[in-house]
Write a protein that holds these residues in place. Structure first.
Motif, PDB file in Angstrom:
ATOM      1  N   ASN A   1       0.708  -1.353  -0.030  1.00  0.00           N
ATOM      2  CA  ASN A   1       0.272  -0.136   0.050  1.00  0.00           C
ATOM      3  C   ASN A   1       0.783   1.235  -0.219  1.00  0.00           C
ATOM      4  O   ASN A   1       2.232   1.111   0.340  1.00  0.00           O
TER       5      ASN A   1
ATOM      6  N   ARG B   1      -8.275  -0.212  -7.197  1.00  0.00           N
ATOM      7  CA  ARG B   1      -8.277  -0.577  -5.588  1.00  0.00           C
ATOM      8  C   ARG B   1      -9.091  -1.815  -5.272  1.00  0.00           C
ATOM      9  O   ARG B   1      -8.692  -2.745  -4.398  1.00  0.00           O
TER      10      ARG B   1
ATOM     11  N   GLN C   1      -7.518  -4.910  -6.896  1.00  0.00           N
ATOM     12  CA  GLN C   1      -6.029  -4.809  -6.290  1.00  0.00           C
ATOM     13  C   GLN C   1      -5.145  -5.501  -7.379  1.00  0.00           C
ATOM     14  O   GLN C   1      -4.190  -6.329  -7.233  1.00  0.00           O
TER      15      GLN C   1
ATOM     16  N   GLY D   1      -3.879   3.011  -8.343  1.00  0.00           N
ATOM     17  CA  GLY D   1      -5.248   2.644  -7.550  1.00  0.00           C
ATOM     18  C   GLY D   1      -5.023   1.579  -6.619  1.00  0.00           C
ATOM     19  O   GLY D   1      -5.624   1.314  -5.670  1.00  0.00           O
ATOM     20  N   SER D   2      -4.424   0.510  -7.340  1.00  0.00           N
ATOM     21  CA  SER D   2      -4.522  -0.828  -6.615  1.00  0.00           C
ATOM     22  C   SER D   2      -3.754  -0.825  -5.200  1.00  0.00           C
ATOM     23  O   SER D   2      -3.641  -1.736  -4.545  1.00  0.00           O
TER      24      SER D   2
ATOM     25  N   ARG E   1      -8.032   1.041   1.717  1.00  0.00           N
ATOM     26  CA  ARG E   1      -9.610   1.031   1.517  1.00  0.00           C
ATOM     27  C   ARG E   1     -10.054   2.136   2.724  1.00  0.00           C
ATOM     28  O   ARG E   1     -11.114   2.549   2.683  1.00  0.00           O
TER      29      ARG E   1
END
Ligand code: PHE
Length: 568
Positions: free
Chosen positions: A6, A66, A69, A249-250, A254
């Motif tokens: 992340n 996101r 993933q 974005g991945s 969250r």
């Protein structure tokens, strides 16, 4: 399965995305288009293009990245199993852009190194104007015969340096990127501000310059080319439709709100474009030039006309050299984070699909793209670069835009995507309204893009399906234009074919068949989050207003506690 890395913080992601978005496109493509398409008229069209199509599609790509993933192809498969090829088209297009973007970056490095020459040619405008041409030995044609086949050693060295930077920055993934972008985002902005201030000082044509940039020429609004340019530039500048924002974005956590982030990225990108516009316009006007001297492709503006302006800026040669150095160094810092973001987009796509080691994949792709980029270092390189740049940006980007919007708008549950965009929006935070997102993704984006594409095609047909028949060989246009474009859209089918006919490929396909759908992912994530909450409660971690408040005396922020048996 290993947990995906992340971004270390929200700021890291925003800076990385802004770093990708703000690049050479802002520095010279944008001012060039302003000059060509009626100054303020382009500005207005560009704002409309950003709001109506750019921002929703940017948020959409980050959100899908996101949720899935994964890089573009896998991400698009989450939208619809048949949409994977769209992700591959974006990935391949990004790959081709990467091959030449690295060389443009290398030109900037080369110009930074030779900027001391601006001090010796103070009165000699022509020498300054031909500095770049001579250094890279451009022939403006596409033939590799004679001078067209020469590769200047200095340029080759700069290309190597460029690749060194690109690869070096992305090699270690998001942690390294987070550190790099702190410099590569703020440094160019600081330099742009300095150059802009300089443009205001002692400038008796300041009014003309700003007028040309900001006052719309009303008749330009009727010109479809204005709108094509504005939309193309919005895509290019936001780095969307290029696999990048899926990959970036991945890595977004969250707990972040994508709707807000997308707005911040777009506004920052726009501000940098306007700032570059001010820099370019004020310098040009100060030295007696007008919009007619600025070319839309920008290459000539940045490397031929701007150097001429640099040597005319002051009577002190050394000072001019310093301006030249700052300008080209600024371009380098702008280019590097855009360039490595494209490499990241391609590499994440390939590694996620084929379950490969990320580092090795990045290295392999950098080597292959690096070898191809040698083509653009030859005397004929600029011609080839121009052809590939034209097709990848004018056609492929637009077609990918249409396909992505249609897939999300019509072939999946659009609400899921919007929910992901607005996830975690606080009461006062920015929330992307349904009418805006749906309106854009379902109707406006596909319709407008389709109209533009048809219009482009008609124009191309009128020109005998040639881009620049006067200077470029047909074969070059076929290879650099048509074949590259066809390869982009065929790549997904080639991958599928390869998978079906290899053992590893069949294993991958079998695994993919078991992948959860978006709805199943939602359910899983909700369950996992409920569970995490439970665990945290038991560990005396308070949750107030959606924020984690740790009541254990501990400076370390509490990261979601792993749900293991022995913790209980
Ligand atoms: N957005 C970048 C710019 O404006 C360009 C870019 C193109 C970045 C392709 C990545 C990929 O220069």
């Amino acid at each position: 399965m290993e947990k995906r890395e992340n971004w270390s913080s929200r700021l890291s992601f925003i800076l990385a995305a802004v770093g990708s978005a703000v690049g050479l496109g802002n520095a010279w493509r944008f001012p060039g288009l302003c000059a060509k398409d009626g100054g303020g008229a382009f500005l207005v069209a560009y704002i409309i293009a950003m709001v109506v199509i750019g921002v929703p599609l940017l948020a959409m790509e980050i959100a899908i990245g996101r949720k899935s993933q994964a890089g573009a192809p896998k991400a698009m498969r989450l939208i619809n199993k048949k949409a994977e090829f769209v992700g591959w088209a974006a990935t391949s297009n990004a790959f081709f852009i990467l091959t030449y973007y690295a060389v443009v970056f290398a030109w900037c490095i080369l110009m930074t190194i030779v900027s001391f020459k601006f001090a010796t040619s103070a009165s000699d405008v022509d020498t300054a104007g031909s500095l770049w041409m001579n250094e890279i030995g451009v022939t403006w044609g596409t033939s590799f015969k004679g001078a067209g086949g020469n590769i200047p050693v200095a340029l080759l060295v700069c290309v190597l340096i460029a690749w060194g930077f690109i690869y070096g920055c992305i090699r270690k993934g998001t942690s390294r990127v987070s550190k790099v972008v702190k410099y590569t985002v703020f440094l160019p902005v600081a330099m742009l501000v300095i150059l802009a201030i300089k443009g205001f000082i002692n400038n008796d044509r300041l009014g003309d310059a700003l007028g040309a940039l900001f006052i719309p020429k009303w008749e330009s609004f009727g010109d479809p080319k204005l709108w094509i340019d504005a939309i193309g530039q919005a895509f290019y500048s936001l780095s969307i439709m290029m696999a990048i924002m899926f990959a970036y974005g991945s890595y977004v956590s969250r707990s972040e709100t994508i709707a807000e982030d997308a707005m911040i990225i777009a506004v920052a990108d726009f501000a940098c474009s306007v700032l570059s516009g001010i820099v370019l316009f004020t310098t040009m006007y100060q030295t007696g030039r007008t919009v007619d001297d600025m070319s839309a492709s920008g290459i000539a503006t940045a490397f031929i006309i701007y150097p001429q302006s640099i040597v005319m800026l002051t009577n002190v040669p050394a000072l001019n050299a310093i301006f030249g150095f700052v300008f080209y160094f600024m371009l380098c810092t702008l280019a590097v984070d855009s360039a490595f973001s494209i490499l990241e987009g391609v590499s994440a796509a390939v590694a996620d699909k084929f379950l490969l080691d990320k580092k090795k994949t990045t290295k392999m792709i950098a080597i292959i793209a690096g070898l191809i980029s040698i083509v653009y270092t030859t005397g004929a390189g600029v011609g080839w670069l121009d052809i590939v740049d034209n097709w990848t940006n004018q056609y492929t980007l637009i077609i990918i835009g249409i396909l992505e919007a249609i897939c999300v708008g019509w072939f999946c549950n659009t609400k899921y995507v919007l929910d992901e965009v607005n996830l975690n929006t606080k009461a006062k935070g920015f929330k992307m309204p349904k009418w805006w997102f749906y309106g854009s993704v379902k109707y406006v984006a596909p319709a407008i893009l389709a109209v533009l594409l048809v219009w482009q095609m008609i124009n191309l047909g009128k020109a005998g399906f040639r881009y620049n028949a006067a200077d470029y060989a047909l074969a070059a246009e076929i290879i650099g234009g048509w074949i590259v474009t066809v390869l982009c859209f065929a790549s997904g089918f080639i991958v599928k074919f390869a998978c079906k006919h290899t053992k590893r490929g069949r294993t991958i396909l079998a695994l993919e068949a078991k992948e959860p759908t978006w709805a199943e992912l939602n359910e899983k994530q909700e369950l996992a989050e409920d569970f995490e909450m439970e665990v945290m409660k038991e560990e005396h971690v308070d949750v107030q207003d959606g924020k984690i408040v740790d009541d254990v005396v501990n400076d370390e922020p509490v990261v979601s506690a792993p749900a293991t048996e022995d913790k209980q």
